[in-house]
Design an enzyme around this catalytic site. Structure first.
Site, PDB file in Angstrom:
ATOM      1  N   LYS A  71       0.821  -1.222   0.000  1.00 34.03           N
ATOM      2  CA  LYS A  71       0.000   0.000   0.000  1.00 34.03           C
ATOM      3  C   LYS A  71       0.857   1.275   0.000  1.00 34.03           C
ATOM      4  O   LYS A  71       0.629   2.179  -0.801  1.00 34.03           O
ATOM      5  CB  LYS A  71      -0.936  -0.021   1.208  1.00 34.03           C
ATOM      6  CG  LYS A  71      -1.832   1.193   1.363  1.00 34.03           C
ATOM      7  CD  LYS A  71      -3.002   0.914   2.265  1.00 34.03           C
ATOM      8  CE  LYS A  71      -2.605   0.230   3.553  1.00 34.03           C
ATOM      9  NZ  LYS A  71      -1.716   1.062   4.392  1.00 34.03           N
ATOM     10  N   THR A  73       4.031   1.479  -0.831  1.00 34.27           N
ATOM     11  CA  THR A  73       4.785   1.462  -2.085  1.00 34.27           C
ATOM     12  C   THR A  73       3.934   2.013  -3.225  1.00 34.27           C
ATOM     13  O   THR A  73       4.401   2.825  -4.040  1.00 34.27           O
ATOM     14  CB  THR A  73       5.229   0.026  -2.403  1.00 34.27           C
ATOM     15  OG1 THR A  73       6.047  -0.458  -1.334  1.00 34.27           O
ATOM     16  CG2 THR A  73       6.011  -0.036  -3.708  1.00 34.27           C
ATOM     17  N   ARG A  94       1.920   8.474   6.801  1.00 33.22           N
ATOM     18  CA  ARG A  94       2.137   8.292   8.230  1.00 33.22           C
ATOM     19  C   ARG A  94       3.611   8.032   8.533  1.00 33.22           C
ATOM     20  O   ARG A  94       4.351   7.545   7.688  1.00 33.22           O
ATOM     21  CB  ARG A  94       1.307   7.114   8.752  1.00 33.22           C
ATOM     22  CG  ARG A  94      -0.190   7.295   8.636  1.00 33.22           C
ATOM     23  CD  ARG A  94      -0.929   6.060   9.084  1.00 33.22           C
ATOM     24  NE  ARG A  94      -0.585   4.903   8.259  1.00 33.22           N
ATOM     25  CZ  ARG A  94      -0.773   3.647   8.615  1.00 33.22           C
ATOM     26  NH1 ARG A  94      -1.282   3.359   9.793  1.00 33.22           N
ATOM     27  NH2 ARG A  94      -0.449   2.656   7.802  1.00 33.22           N
ATOM     28  N   LYS A 105       6.726  -6.656  10.982  1.00 30.36           N
ATOM     29  CA  LYS A 105       6.329  -6.009   9.739  1.00 30.36           C
ATOM     30  C   LYS A 105       7.506  -5.377   8.996  1.00 30.36           C
ATOM     31  O   LYS A 105       7.527  -5.286   7.782  1.00 30.36           O
ATOM     32  CB  LYS A 105       5.274  -4.934  10.065  1.00 30.36           C
ATOM     33  CG  LYS A 105       4.622  -4.293   8.855  1.00 30.36           C
ATOM     34  CD  LYS A 105       3.453  -3.410   9.309  1.00 30.36           C
ATOM     35  CE  LYS A 105       2.781  -2.730   8.127  1.00 30.36           C
ATOM     36  NZ  LYS A 105       3.585  -1.661   7.560  1.00 30.36           N
ATOM     37  N   ALA A 273      -4.084   1.475  12.327  1.00 30.28           N
ATOM     38  CA  ALA A 273      -5.503   1.440  11.951  1.00 30.28           C
ATOM     39  C   ALA A 273      -6.255   0.303  12.619  1.00 30.28           C
ATOM     40  O   ALA A 273      -7.478   0.340  12.674  1.00 30.28           O
ATOM     41  CB  ALA A 273      -5.641   1.318  10.437  1.00 30.28           C
ATOM     42  N   PHE A 301      -3.824  -0.397   6.902  1.00 36.87           N
ATOM     43  CA  PHE A 301      -4.398  -1.729   6.687  1.00 36.87           C
ATOM     44  C   PHE A 301      -5.496  -1.710   5.614  1.00 36.87           C
ATOM     45  O   PHE A 301      -5.425  -0.932   4.678  1.00 36.87           O
ATOM     46  CB  PHE A 301      -4.883  -2.327   8.003  1.00 36.87           C
ATOM     47  CG  PHE A 301      -3.763  -2.653   8.954  1.00 36.87           C
ATOM     48  CD1 PHE A 301      -2.750  -3.520   8.571  1.00 36.87           C
ATOM     49  CD2 PHE A 301      -3.709  -2.092  10.220  1.00 36.87           C
ATOM     50  CE1 PHE A 301      -1.705  -3.819   9.439  1.00 36.87           C
ATOM     51  CE2 PHE A 301      -2.660  -2.395  11.091  1.00 36.87           C
ATOM     52  CZ  PHE A 301      -1.668  -3.253  10.696  1.00 36.87           C
ATOM     53  N   PHE A 381       3.542  -8.684  -9.307  1.00 37.56           N
ATOM     54  CA  PHE A 381       4.725  -9.413  -8.863  1.00 37.56           C
ATOM     55  C   PHE A 381       5.276 -10.200 -10.050  1.00 37.56           C
ATOM     56  O   PHE A 381       4.536 -10.556 -10.975  1.00 37.56           O
ATOM     57  CB  PHE A 381       4.362 -10.376  -7.725  1.00 37.56           C
ATOM     58  CG  PHE A 381       4.301  -9.726  -6.365  1.00 37.56           C
ATOM     59  CD1 PHE A 381       5.264 -10.017  -5.400  1.00 37.56           C
ATOM     60  CD2 PHE A 381       3.295  -8.825  -6.056  1.00 37.56           C
ATOM     61  CE1 PHE A 381       5.207  -9.422  -4.145  1.00 37.56           C
ATOM     62  CE2 PHE A 381       3.232  -8.228  -4.804  1.00 37.56           C
ATOM     63  CZ  PHE A 381       4.195  -8.529  -3.848  1.00 37.56           C
ATOM     64  N   TRP A 409       7.069  -0.843  -7.742  1.00 36.37           N
ATOM     65  CA  TRP A 409       8.164  -1.407  -6.950  1.00 36.37           C
ATOM     66  C   TRP A 409       9.406  -1.582  -7.829  1.00 36.37           C
ATOM     67  O   TRP A 409      10.520  -1.276  -7.408  1.00 36.37           O
ATOM     68  CB  TRP A 409       7.742  -2.755  -6.367  1.00 36.37           C
ATOM     69  CG  TRP A 409       8.764  -3.356  -5.447  1.00 36.37           C
ATOM     70  CD1 TRP A 409       8.912  -3.140  -4.108  1.00 36.37           C
ATOM     71  CD2 TRP A 409       9.807  -4.273  -5.823  1.00 36.37           C
ATOM     72  NE1 TRP A 409       9.973  -3.871  -3.619  1.00 36.37           N
ATOM     73  CE2 TRP A 409      10.538  -4.566  -4.649  1.00 36.37           C
ATOM     74  CE3 TRP A 409      10.176  -4.879  -7.029  1.00 36.37           C
ATOM     75  CZ2 TRP A 409      11.630  -5.434  -4.658  1.00 36.37           C
ATOM     76  CZ3 TRP A 409      11.264  -5.744  -7.035  1.00 36.37           C
ATOM     77  CH2 TRP A 409      11.975  -6.012  -5.856  1.00 36.37           C
TER      78      TRP A 409
END
Length: 555
Positions: A71, A73, A94, A105, A273, A301, A381, A409
């Site tokens: 998210k 990224t 954030r 994480k 969140a 999230f 991906f 990415w």
């Protein structure tokens, strides 16, 4: 393949003055923290507050899985793509918490070639905002215990103190503690505990306050305890609101950094969140909207948590009106929601993918319930096949949402150009943004509405303790506040094992907490914890720094 930290370390950053100039922030409005970080003076707001707002794009996601969604990224790549398309843009994100950074994480500054930098600084101490929050929270706790020790003139019932202490680390051993041991000279013994800093009401206040004066009022309204006769005790009664507020004299100012491609990024505040309201500060978002034509912000999230709170809490308080919402999904994560294990994700499984799409479908429906257009970012991906990607795009269109493949990415802003075009189109159309529930509804009705409409629950059950707390909330006059649901991020339900789009379930509310300063009620469901623990092998085990200060293993 280079790691995120290696890519970030190789970046040629521009001086922060150059970044500020791109969005017309004047040199004397910068307060420098080295070459590549700055805080924006509050005087800048007075200069631009009457300017027209840019367009606000919210980035959210499906329910997260171990396969990853990307998210942040996507948010960073999208803002770089919009810049490439000729717009004056800025991100409003954030700040990462040290807890998950050293836990499971990892960092939270984006990934690959879609990152904000300096990545190490942002993920570690940054400009000290979280330390200010931790210190202010614990100063209030210390003053509260000292008041009781010095005679307890307010008649505080030590069994009904609701203000804990905080630490910005995952430390399960601190969830339940006893303070004041050691005899009369060391305080009054009582049970207490620690929350993680991002769950602190001080964090919520920082992220919702409009200026220092507003912050001082909100801090004074914090409910810290109850007296023996049941009266609510506020922080202002301890006489330290001035001291608490002055700790935020710098922390309240938005931080400015840059993406790898030199796009300005406001990074300020960082409540989780799943246990808090999950949005960066109102001030940073408002600053960005005055300085940029497009602002990309994110909510924590999945859309059932972060986006709902962004729209029902942050937008309600701040008067914000989003122009479009991006929902991030991956083929891998959708297959996990369809029942595949992480080890099986490289194989093509149309049945699992179609089953997992039910989770995405629910999030699209939810965004549409707010009257907003949804654009799906399919974060690609290397293991994804063209057939799988095409299938997801087709299903999104059937659900009434535009979709685009995102390769940010691997390619940075270039990999987000198709997504940026779809976002521009969505944001250029009128929308019918509205809140999910009426502010005048009672707390139980608001919770019921969120559970049924957003989670897809059949209803809500309140424990005996929660029912008692509901009565107390209404009696104290807090019944008109918005609700901040504390729920697992892994499922639309309150059971993390129920993946996909579960049906036939009910939500159980076990506790209600009054965040009177922030202005909302926190409803805790399931087994959600406000102080996380570390995994068996925390990320900290893989981090190191050499004699020259070069960091490895951060992300």
């Amino acid at each position: 393949m280079k790691t995120d930290v290696e890519i970030a370390q190789e970046a040629k950053m521009q001086p922060i003055e150059t970044i500020a100039e791109k969005i017309a922030i004047e040199p004397d409005e910068l307060e420098l923290y080295g070459k590549y970080k700055a805080k924006i003076s509050l005087a800048a707001w007075q200069r631009v507050k009457e300017e027209k707002n840019g367009k606000l794009i919210l980035v959210t996601a499906i329910n997260p899985t171990p396969a990853g969604e990307g998210k942040t990224t996507t948010s960073v790549g999208l803002v770089d793509a919009l810049t490439r398309r000729g717009h004056r843009t800025a991100a409003a994100l954030r700040e990462p918490s040290l807890g998950p950074c050293f836990g499971l994480k990892g960092g939270a500054a984006g990934g690959g070639y879609a990152q904000v930098v300096p990545m190490e600084d942002i993920n570690l101490h940054f400009t000290g905002d979280f330390h200010a929050i931790t210190t202010a929270h614990n100063l209030l706790a210390a003053c509260l215990d000292n008041h009781i020790h010095q005679g307890n003139a307010l008649g505080i019932d030590v069994r009904r103190i609701v203000w804990k202490r905080v630490l910005d680390l995952n430390d399960r051993a601190l969830r339940h503690v006893v303070v004041g041991l050691g005899g009369k000279a060391h305080g009054v013994p009582r049970e207490s505990g620690f929350d993680i800093t991002v769950a602190s009401e001080m964090m919520a206040i920082l992220c919702l306050a409009t200026d220092l004066a507003d912050m001082k009022k909100r801090i004074g309204r914090i409910l810290v305890a109850y007296t023996y006769d049941g009266r609510a005790v506020r922080a202002e009664e301890l006489g330290v609101t001035g001291a608490l507020t002055l700790l935020f004299k710098d922390a309240i100012k938005p931080n400015l950094v840059q993406t790898l491609e030199g796009t300005p990024a406001f990074i300020h505040g960082g409540p989780f969140a799943n246990i808090a309201h999950g949005c960066n500060s109102v001030m940073a978002t408002k600053f960005a909207l005055k300085f940029a034509d497009y602002v990309v912000t994110e909510a924590g999230f999945g859309a059932d948590l972060g986006a709902e709170k962004f729209l029902d809490i942050k937008c309600r308080f701040a008067g914000l009106r989003p122009d479009a919402v991006v929902i991030v999904a991956t083929v891998r994560a959708l297959k996990m929601h369809g029942g595949l294990q992480k080890t099986e994700l490289i194989k093509v499984d149309r049945k699992a993918l179609e089953a997992g799409l039910a989770n995405l479908a629910k999030h699209i429906e939810n965004i549409q319930k707010f009257g907003l257009p949804a654009v799906v970012a399919i974060n690609a991906f290397p293991t994804d096949t063209k057939e799988e990607l095409d299938f997801v795009e087709e299903k999104c269109r059937e659900l009434g949402a535009e979709a685009a493949i995102s390769e940010v990415w691997a390619k940075g802003g270039e990999g987000g150009l198709a997504l940026a075009e779809k976002v521009e189109q969505a944001a250029g159309k009128p929308n019918d943004f509205h809140f999910l529930y009426d502010a005048e509804a009672c707390i139980s009705e608001k919770i019921e509405t969120i559970a049924r409409e957003i989670y897809g629950a059949d209803g809500v059950d309140f424990t005996a303790e929660a029912k008692k707390q509901l009565v107390g909330i209404e009696k104290l006059g807090f019944g008109k506040m918005p609700v901040c649901m504390a729920k697992t991020q892994n499922s639309l339900s309150d059971d993390p094992t129920k993946i996909g789009r579960p049906t036939g379930f009910r939500i159980t509310v076990r506790e209600l907490r009054i965040s009177a300063g922030a202005g909302f009620i926190v409803a805790l469901t399931g087994n959600i914890l406000t102080m996380p623990g570390l995994p068996k092998h925390p990320a900290a085990e893989h981090m190191d720094i050499d004699r020259d200060g070069r960091i490895t293993g951060l992300f």
